[in-house]
Motif scaffolding. Structure first.
Motif, PDB file in Angstrom:
ATOM      1  N   ALA A   1       0.829  -1.205   0.000  1.00 34.60           N
ATOM      2  CA  ALA A   1       0.000   0.000   0.000  1.00 34.60           C
ATOM      3  C   ALA A   1       0.867   1.260   0.000  1.00 34.60           C
ATOM      4  CB  ALA A   1      -0.932   0.002   1.215  1.00 34.60           C
ATOM      5  N   ASP A   2       1.985   1.214   0.685  1.00 34.62           N
ATOM      6  CA  ASP A   2       2.901   2.363   0.680  1.00 34.62           C
ATOM      7  C   ASP A   2       3.507   2.557  -0.704  1.00 34.62           C
ATOM      8  OD1 ASP A   2       2.420   2.793   3.368  1.00 34.62           O
ATOM      9  OD2 ASP A   2       4.168   1.646   4.037  1.00 34.62           O
ATOM     10  N   MET A   3       3.737   1.468  -1.403  1.00 36.66           N
ATOM     11  CA  MET A   3       4.270   1.571  -2.764  1.00 36.66           C
ATOM     12  C   MET A   3       3.244   2.218  -3.689  1.00 36.66           C
ATOM     13  SD  MET A   3       6.267  -2.108  -3.032  1.00 36.66           S
ATOM     14  CE  MET A   3       7.002  -1.748  -4.638  1.00 36.66           C
TER      15      MET A   3
ATOM     16  N   TYR B   1       3.190   5.901  -3.062  1.00 37.27           N
ATOM     17  CA  TYR B   1       4.348   6.556  -3.692  1.00 37.27           C
ATOM     18  C   TYR B   1       4.110   6.722  -5.198  1.00 37.27           C
ATOM     19  CZ  TYR B   1       9.155   7.470  -5.142  1.00 37.27           C
ATOM     20  OH  TYR B   1      10.277   8.035  -5.692  1.00 37.27           O
ATOM     21  N   MET B   2       3.604   5.662  -5.838  1.00 38.89           N
ATOM     22  CA  MET B   2       3.336   5.742  -7.274  1.00 38.89           C
ATOM     23  C   MET B   2       2.343   6.848  -7.581  1.00 38.89           C
ATOM     24  SD  MET B   2       3.129   1.627  -7.996  1.00 38.89           S
ATOM     25  CE  MET B   2       2.652   1.768  -9.733  1.00 38.89           C
ATOM     26  N   ALA B   3       1.318   6.992  -6.732  1.00 38.09           N
ATOM     27  CA  ALA B   3       0.312   8.028  -6.956  1.00 38.09           C
ATOM     28  C   ALA B   3       0.900   9.428  -6.767  1.00 38.09           C
ATOM     29  CB  ALA B   3      -0.870   7.812  -6.017  1.00 38.09           C
ATOM     30  N   ARG B   4       1.705   9.590  -5.710  1.00 38.60           N
ATOM     31  CA  ARG B   4       2.308  10.906  -5.449  1.00 38.60           C
ATOM     32  C   ARG B   4       3.229  11.320  -6.582  1.00 38.60           C
ATOM     33  NH1 ARG B   4       3.523   8.748  -0.447  1.00 38.60           N
ATOM     34  NH2 ARG B   4       5.763   8.883  -0.889  1.00 38.60           N
ATOM     35  N   ARG B   5       3.978  10.343  -7.107  1.00 40.38           N
ATOM     36  CA  ARG B   5       4.974  10.647  -8.130  1.00 40.38           C
ATOM     37  C   ARG B   5       4.418  10.536  -9.551  1.00 40.38           C
ATOM     38  NH1 ARG B   5       8.585  13.691  -6.768  1.00 40.38           N
ATOM     39  NH2 ARG B   5       9.910  12.864  -8.444  1.00 40.38           N
ATOM     40  N   LYS B   6       3.130  10.183  -9.653  1.00 44.39           N
ATOM     41  CA  LYS B   6       2.466  10.057 -10.955  1.00 44.39           C
ATOM     42  C   LYS B   6       3.245   9.125 -11.896  1.00 44.39           C
ATOM     43  CE  LYS B   6       0.161  14.528 -10.606  1.00 44.39           C
ATOM     44  NZ  LYS B   6       0.468  14.683  -9.169  1.00 44.39           N
TER      45      LYS B   6
ATOM     46  N   ASN C   1       2.916   6.924 -14.116  1.00 40.55           N
ATOM     47  CA  ASN C   1       2.037   6.322 -15.115  1.00 40.55           C
ATOM     48  C   ASN C   1       2.772   5.234 -15.890  1.00 40.55           C
ATOM     49  OD1 ASN C   1      -0.393   8.027 -14.826  1.00 40.55           O
ATOM     50  ND2 ASN C   1       0.989   9.675 -15.475  1.00 40.55           N
ATOM     51  N   ASP C   2       2.037   4.181 -16.234  1.00 39.77           N
ATOM     52  CA  ASP C   2       2.558   3.062 -17.032  1.00 39.77           C
ATOM     53  C   ASP C   2       3.612   2.234 -16.305  1.00 39.77           C
ATOM     54  OD1 ASP C   2       0.900   3.647 -19.272  1.00 39.77           O
ATOM     55  OD2 ASP C   2       2.272   5.273 -19.811  1.00 39.77           O
ATOM     56  N   VAL C   3       3.729   2.426 -15.003  1.00 40.01           N
ATOM     57  CA  VAL C   3       4.523   1.542 -14.148  1.00 40.01           C
ATOM     58  C   VAL C   3       3.535   0.670 -13.387  1.00 40.01           C
ATOM     59  CG1 VAL C   3       6.106   1.420 -12.186  1.00 40.01           C
ATOM     60  CG2 VAL C   3       6.422   3.181 -13.935  1.00 40.01           C
ATOM     61  N   ARG C   4       3.819  -0.611 -13.261  1.00 40.79           N
ATOM     62  CA  ARG C   4       2.889  -1.528 -12.605  1.00 40.79           C
ATOM     63  C   ARG C   4       3.467  -2.045 -11.285  1.00 40.79           C
ATOM     64  NH1 ARG C   4       0.859  -5.470 -17.579  1.00 40.79           N
ATOM     65  NH2 ARG C   4       0.254  -3.792 -19.018  1.00 40.79           N
ATOM     66  N   LEU C   5       2.604  -2.130 -10.286  1.00 42.73           N
ATOM     67  CA  LEU C   5       2.942  -2.841  -9.062  1.00 42.73           C
ATOM     68  C   LEU C   5       2.575  -4.303  -9.261  1.00 42.73           C
ATOM     69  CD1 LEU C   5       3.758  -2.758  -5.999  1.00 42.73           C
ATOM     70  CD2 LEU C   5       1.308  -2.645  -5.537  1.00 42.73           C
ATOM     71  N   GLN C   6       3.482  -5.191  -8.931  1.00 43.77           N
ATOM     72  CA  GLN C   6       3.154  -6.612  -9.021  1.00 43.77           C
ATOM     73  C   GLN C   6       3.506  -7.305  -7.715  1.00 43.77           C
ATOM     74  OE1 GLN C   6       5.312  -8.785 -12.005  1.00 43.77           O
ATOM     75  NE2 GLN C   6       7.213  -8.703 -10.891  1.00 43.77           N
ATOM     76  N   LEU C   7       2.632  -8.195  -7.310  1.00 41.91           N
ATOM     77  CA  LEU C   7       2.871  -9.059  -6.169  1.00 41.91           C
ATOM     78  C   LEU C   7       3.183 -10.445  -6.699  1.00 41.91           C
ATOM     79  CD1 LEU C   7      -0.101  -7.947  -3.893  1.00 41.91           C
ATOM     80  CD2 LEU C   7       2.212  -6.997  -4.000  1.00 41.91           C
ATOM     81  N   GLN C   8       3.992 -11.199  -5.993  1.00 41.29           N
ATOM     82  CA  GLN C   8       4.344 -12.551  -6.427  1.00 41.29           C
ATOM     83  C   GLN C   8       3.177 -13.490  -6.110  1.00 41.29           C
ATOM     84  OE1 GLN C   8       8.153 -12.396  -4.157  1.00 41.29           O
ATOM     85  NE2 GLN C   8       9.057 -13.180  -6.039  1.00 41.29           N
ATOM     86  N   MET C   9       2.353 -13.712  -7.129  1.00 43.21           N
ATOM     87  CA  MET C   9       1.107 -14.437  -6.956  1.00 43.21           C
ATOM     88  C   MET C   9       1.295 -15.802  -6.295  1.00 43.21           C
ATOM     89  SD  MET C   9      -1.593 -15.434  -9.977  1.00 43.21           S
ATOM     90  CE  MET C   9      -1.602 -13.744 -10.588  1.00 43.21           C
ATOM     91  N   HIS C  10       2.375 -16.492  -6.673  1.00 45.33           N
ATOM     92  CA  HIS C  10       2.568 -17.840  -6.145  1.00 45.33           C
ATOM     93  C   HIS C  10       2.786 -17.840  -4.631  1.00 45.33           C
ATOM     94  CE1 HIS C  10       6.408 -16.146  -7.430  1.00 45.33           C
ATOM     95  NE2 HIS C  10       7.013 -16.898  -6.537  1.00 45.33           N
ATOM     96  N   LYS C  11       3.253 -16.715  -4.080  1.00 45.90           N
ATOM     97  CA  LYS C  11       3.496 -16.662  -2.640  1.00 45.90           C
ATOM     98  C   LYS C  11       2.205 -16.460  -1.847  1.00 45.90           C
ATOM     99  CE  LYS C  11       8.345 -15.409  -2.766  1.00 45.90           C
ATOM    100  NZ  LYS C  11       9.412 -14.519  -2.278  1.00 45.90           N
ATOM    101  N   PHE C  12       1.119 -16.152  -2.550  1.00 39.73           N
ATOM    102  CA  PHE C  12      -0.175 -16.043  -1.908  1.00 39.73           C
ATOM    103  C   PHE C  12      -1.008 -17.303  -2.104  1.00 39.73           C
ATOM    104  CE2 PHE C  12       1.288 -11.730  -2.489  1.00 39.73           C
ATOM    105  CZ  PHE C  12       0.916 -11.113  -1.297  1.00 39.73           C
TER     106      PHE C  12
END
Length: 218
Positions: free
Chosen positions: A186-188, A191-196, A198-209
């Motif tokens: 959520a902090d990431m 940060y992405m929203a504050r710095r705008k 755009n076209d950068v993606r947050l990814q979580l390692q799906m297999h670890k969930f």
């Protein structure tokens, strides 16, 4: 070729996250990142199966899975990797991805049998940023991905600086990924929203969930 494990699962990250893939994990790495989650495969004494490029390609052909991910360790350190890529290029419809740590020059692998690259850029928290090869950025295409694994806000700030310095937006996919358990996603996002970013993606390692975070073969 020194194969530490081979299995069929889903891609846990990247543009094809959630899709089935054959994973071939090779033994050995030239880096020792602070957060490495496959350190066991980097141990020179880890159990391996010696396979020729032809044997690996034949096994993948029989699997009938369209995506194949070559990973490690650092797969590009395998001396027979060009031969394996040439064999895999002959399999109709196969989509080959190489996960590489950013410290190996990509130019020797950019011939007719070029795979798709998911290339890490190691941030300061990894302890390995000095091993990066910045010249690799110029070889990336729209199908490739640069992945920044972030363990702190300082890592995020450095990732943004590298993205801007090398003009990665529009050149390739750009992903930010948290060190599992070290930074709040959520902090990431904040940060992405504050710095705008755009076209950068947050990814979580799906297999670890889906599975235990330390489970192998998934």
């Amino acid at each position: 070729m020194r194969v530490a494990e081979r299995f069929i699962s889903i891609n846990g990250e990247g543009p094809r996250a959630g899709e089935l893939a054959v994973f071939v994990r090779f033994q050995g790495c030239n880096l020792r990142c602070s957060y490495c989650d496959t350190r066991w495969a980097n141990d020179p004494g880890c159990p391996v199966s010696d396979r020729s490029p032809q044997e690996i390609a034949d096994e993948i052909r029989r699997d009938g899975i369209r995506n194949v991910t070559l990973t490690g360790g650092e797969p590009l350190l395998q001396p027979d990797m060009p031969a394996l890529l040439a064999q895999l290029a002959e399999i109709s419809g196969l989509r080959v991805e190489v996960e590489t740590n950013g410290s190996v020059p990509l130019a020797p692998f950019c011939g007719p049998a070029r795979p798709v690259f998911t290339m890490d850029y190691k941030l300061p928290g990894s302890g390995c940023e000095g091993a990066m090869v910045p010249g690799n950025f110029a070889l990336l295409t729209g199908e490739d991905t640069v992945k920044f694994v972030c363990g702190s806000m300082a890592d995020l700030e450095r990732a943004e600086a590298v993205i801007q310095a090398h003009g990665l937006i529009g050149r390739c996919h750009v992903y930010l990924s948290p060190v599992f358990g070290a930074i709040d996603p959520a902090d990431m996002v904040d940060y992405m929203a504050r710095r705008k970013l755009n076209d950068v993606r947050l990814q979580l390692q799906m297999h670890k969930f889906i599975w235990d975070p330390d489970k192998r073969g998934v």
